[in-house]
Scaffold this motif. Structure first.
Motif, PDB file in Angstrom:
ATOM      1  N   GLU A 116       0.697  -1.186   0.265  1.00  0.00           N
ATOM      2  CA  GLU A 116       0.400  -0.091   0.202  1.00  0.00           C
ATOM      3  C   GLU A 116       0.699   0.914  -0.381  1.00  0.00           C
ATOM      4  N   LYS A 117       2.114   1.150   0.944  1.00  0.00           N
ATOM      5  CA  LYS A 117       3.148   2.619   1.130  1.00  0.00           C
ATOM      6  C   LYS A 117       3.336   2.635  -0.419  1.00  0.00           C
ATOM      7  N   TRP A 118       3.406   1.137  -0.915  1.00  0.00           N
ATOM      8  CA  TRP A 118       4.893   1.571  -3.051  1.00  0.00           C
ATOM      9  C   TRP A 118       3.867   2.279  -3.150  1.00  0.00           C
ATOM     10  N   LYS A 119       2.212   1.926  -3.051  1.00  0.00           N
ATOM     11  CA  LYS A 119       0.710   2.389  -4.629  1.00  0.00           C
ATOM     12  C   LYS A 119       1.150   3.851  -4.326  1.00  0.00           C
ATOM     13  N   SER A 120       1.255   4.305  -2.632  1.00  0.00           N
ATOM     14  CA  SER A 120       1.042   5.488  -2.548  1.00  0.00           C
ATOM     15  C   SER A 120       1.978   6.265  -2.663  1.00  0.00           C
ATOM     16  N   MET A 121       3.360   6.226  -2.461  1.00  0.00           N
ATOM     17  CA  MET A 121       4.473   6.856  -3.395  1.00  0.00           C
ATOM     18  C   MET A 121       4.692   7.239  -4.945  1.00  0.00           C
ATOM     19  N   SER A 122       5.144   8.601  -5.043  1.00  0.00           N
ATOM     20  CA  SER A 122       5.601   8.766  -6.034  1.00  0.00           C
ATOM     21  C   SER A 122       6.066   8.402  -6.781  1.00  0.00           C
ATOM     22  N   GLU A 123       6.741   8.808  -8.511  1.00  0.00           N
ATOM     23  CA  GLU A 123       7.618   8.786  -8.520  1.00  0.00           C
ATOM     24  C   GLU A 123       8.984   9.334  -7.814  1.00  0.00           C
ATOM     25  N   ALA A 124       8.919  10.371  -7.588  1.00  0.00           N
ATOM     26  CA  ALA A 124      10.135  11.137  -7.340  1.00  0.00           C
ATOM     27  C   ALA A 124      10.347   9.437  -5.857  1.00  0.00           C
ATOM     28  N   GLU A 125       9.638   9.843  -5.460  1.00  0.00           N
ATOM     29  CA  GLU A 125       9.993   8.923  -3.892  1.00  0.00           C
ATOM     30  C   GLU A 125      10.424   7.472  -4.332  1.00  0.00           C
ATOM     31  N   LYS A 126      10.141   6.929  -5.293  1.00  0.00           N
ATOM     32  CA  LYS A 126      10.560   5.790  -5.919  1.00  0.00           C
ATOM     33  C   LYS A 126      12.218   5.578  -6.182  1.00  0.00           C
ATOM     34  N   GLN A 127      12.326   6.740  -6.722  1.00  0.00           N
ATOM     35  CA  GLN A 127      13.866   7.494  -7.811  1.00  0.00           C
ATOM     36  C   GLN A 127      14.831   6.559  -7.172  1.00  0.00           C
ATOM     37  N   PRO A 128      15.218   6.804  -6.028  1.00  0.00           N
ATOM     38  CA  PRO A 128      16.484   5.734  -4.894  1.00  0.00           C
ATOM     39  C   PRO A 128      16.319   4.872  -5.205  1.00  0.00           C
ATOM     40  N   PHE A 129      15.318   4.005  -5.260  1.00  0.00           N
ATOM     41  CA  PHE A 129      15.305   2.493  -4.983  1.00  0.00           C
ATOM     42  C   PHE A 129      14.882   1.908  -6.017  1.00  0.00           C
ATOM     43  N   MET A 130      14.676   2.278  -7.568  1.00  0.00           N
ATOM     44  CA  MET A 130      14.874   2.134  -8.522  1.00  0.00           C
ATOM     45  C   MET A 130      16.225   2.923  -9.196  1.00  0.00           C
ATOM     46  N   THR A 131      16.817   3.384  -8.652  1.00  0.00           N
ATOM     47  CA  THR A 131      18.359   4.003  -8.452  1.00  0.00           C
ATOM     48  C   THR A 131      19.258   2.261  -8.677  1.00  0.00           C
ATOM     49  N   LYS A 132      18.764   1.848  -7.090  1.00  0.00           N
ATOM     50  CA  LYS A 132      19.901   0.895  -7.014  1.00  0.00           C
ATOM     51  C   LYS A 132      19.198  -0.280  -7.894  1.00  0.00           C
ATOM     52  N   ALA A 133      17.998  -0.179  -7.698  1.00  0.00           N
ATOM     53  CA  ALA A 133      17.521  -1.808  -8.299  1.00  0.00           C
ATOM     54  C   ALA A 133      18.822  -1.956 -10.111  1.00  0.00           C
ATOM     55  N   VAL A 134      18.426  -0.438 -10.166  1.00  0.00           N
ATOM     56  CA  VAL A 134      19.590  -0.452 -12.312  1.00  0.00           C
ATOM     57  C   VAL A 134      20.503  -0.908 -11.755  1.00  0.00           C
ATOM     58  N   GLN A 135      21.511  -0.830 -10.248  1.00  0.00           N
ATOM     59  CA  GLN A 135      23.365  -0.798  -9.995  1.00  0.00           C
ATOM     60  C   GLN A 135      23.135  -2.302  -9.330  1.00  0.00           C
ATOM     61  N   LYS A 136      22.110  -2.625  -8.615  1.00  0.00           N
ATOM     62  CA  LYS A 136      22.302  -4.200  -8.659  1.00  0.00           C
ATOM     63  C   LYS A 136      21.682  -4.929 -10.249  1.00  0.00           C
ATOM     64  N   LYS A 137      21.123  -3.962 -10.976  1.00  0.00           N
ATOM     65  CA  LYS A 137      20.868  -5.315 -11.783  1.00  0.00           C
ATOM     66  C   LYS A 137      22.171  -5.572 -12.859  1.00  0.00           C
ATOM     67  N   SER A 138      23.153  -3.886 -12.770  1.00  0.00           N
ATOM     68  CA  SER A 138      24.458  -4.006 -13.747  1.00  0.00           C
ATOM     69  C   SER A 138      25.368  -4.542 -13.372  1.00  0.00           C
ATOM     70  N   GLU A 139      25.569  -5.493 -11.979  1.00  0.00           N
ATOM     71  CA  GLU A 139      26.400  -5.995 -11.002  1.00  0.00           C
ATOM     72  C   GLU A 139      25.788  -7.362 -11.799  1.00  0.00           C
ATOM     73  N   TYR A 140      24.322  -7.812 -12.255  1.00  0.00           N
ATOM     74  CA  TYR A 140      24.373  -9.282 -11.810  1.00  0.00           C
ATOM     75  C   TYR A 140      24.597  -9.499 -13.331  1.00  0.00           C
ATOM     76  N   ASP A 141      24.543  -8.416 -14.719  1.00  0.00           N
ATOM     77  CA  ASP A 141      24.676  -8.749 -15.172  1.00  0.00           C
ATOM     78  C   ASP A 141      26.054  -9.188 -15.670  1.00  0.00           C
ATOM     79  N   LYS A 142      26.880  -8.690 -15.170  1.00  0.00           N
ATOM     80  CA  LYS A 142      28.228  -8.711 -15.116  1.00  0.00           C
ATOM     81  C   LYS A 142      28.823 -10.235 -14.962  1.00  0.00           C
ATOM     82  N   THR A 143      28.313 -10.603 -13.567  1.00  0.00           N
ATOM     83  CA  THR A 143      28.269 -11.844 -13.073  1.00  0.00           C
ATOM     84  C   THR A 143      28.272 -13.127 -13.820  1.00  0.00           C
ATOM     85  N   ILE A 144      26.835 -12.464 -13.856  1.00  0.00           N
ATOM     86  CA  ILE A 144      26.478 -13.969 -14.907  1.00  0.00           C
ATOM     87  C   ILE A 144      27.219 -14.552 -16.603  1.00  0.00           C
TER      88      ILE A 144
END
Length: 158
Positions: free
Chosen positions: A90-118
């Motif tokens: 519920e909290k995630w749905k109520s958050m704006s895109e600006a509030e979600k942005q830090p989590f999205m950037t962390k996810a992109v970083q982790k995805k790029s690390e994963y791509d390298k390791t895979i």
């Protein structure tokens, strides 16, 4: 044949009397009719390699890990996992895109690390597979040579 008396419908319709079947006869018939099917193993599903790198978490799961700590501090009496998950959703749905942005950037970083390791993992798997194929082909050649040597020895003896 007997007539039906006292039944609904009230008509005088002739019915045949059907003998009762004993339970042991039913069991025999059920066993004869029921066939056991041999279960086929699922051949299409690949076994998961335990050494393979784990997939990275999405932005929501990164958020949920942080939210879980805060929620538990604020609500120490709530022990259910589902309550935390629902509150986080519920909290995630109520958050704006600006509030979600830090989590999205962390996810992109982790995805790029994963791509390298895979990719490194896949290269290693390919190299290991080539080594196994090379060993198998060497074994095949030696077996063929052994067979030829045996045939030559027989020709010389005979």
């Amino acid at each position: 044949m007997k007539e039906a008396k006292g039944k609904k419908g009230g008509g005088a319709v002739a019915k045949e009397r059907v003998p009762k079947v004993q339970d042991k006869d039913i069991k025999k018939r059920k066993g004869a009719v029921k066939e056991t099917k041999a279960k086929k193993p699922k051949g299409g599903k690949k076994l998961k390699d335990p050494n393979a790198p784990k997939r990275p978490p999405t932005a929501f799961f990164i958020f949920l890990n942080e939210f879980r700590e805060v929620f538990k501090r604020e609500n120490p009496n709530v022990k259910g996992v589902t309550a935390v998950g629902k509150a986080g959703g519920e909290k995630w749905k109520s958050m704006s895109e600006a509030e979600k942005q830090p989590f999205m950037t962390k996810a992109v970083q982790k995805k790029s690390e994963y791509d390298k390791t895979i990719s490194a993992y896949n290269k290693k798997q390919d190299e290991d597979a080539e080594e196994v194929e090379a060993e198998e082909s060497d074994k095949c050649k030696s077996e063929i040579n052994d067979d030829e040597d045996e045939e030559e020895d027989e020709d010389l003896d005979g």
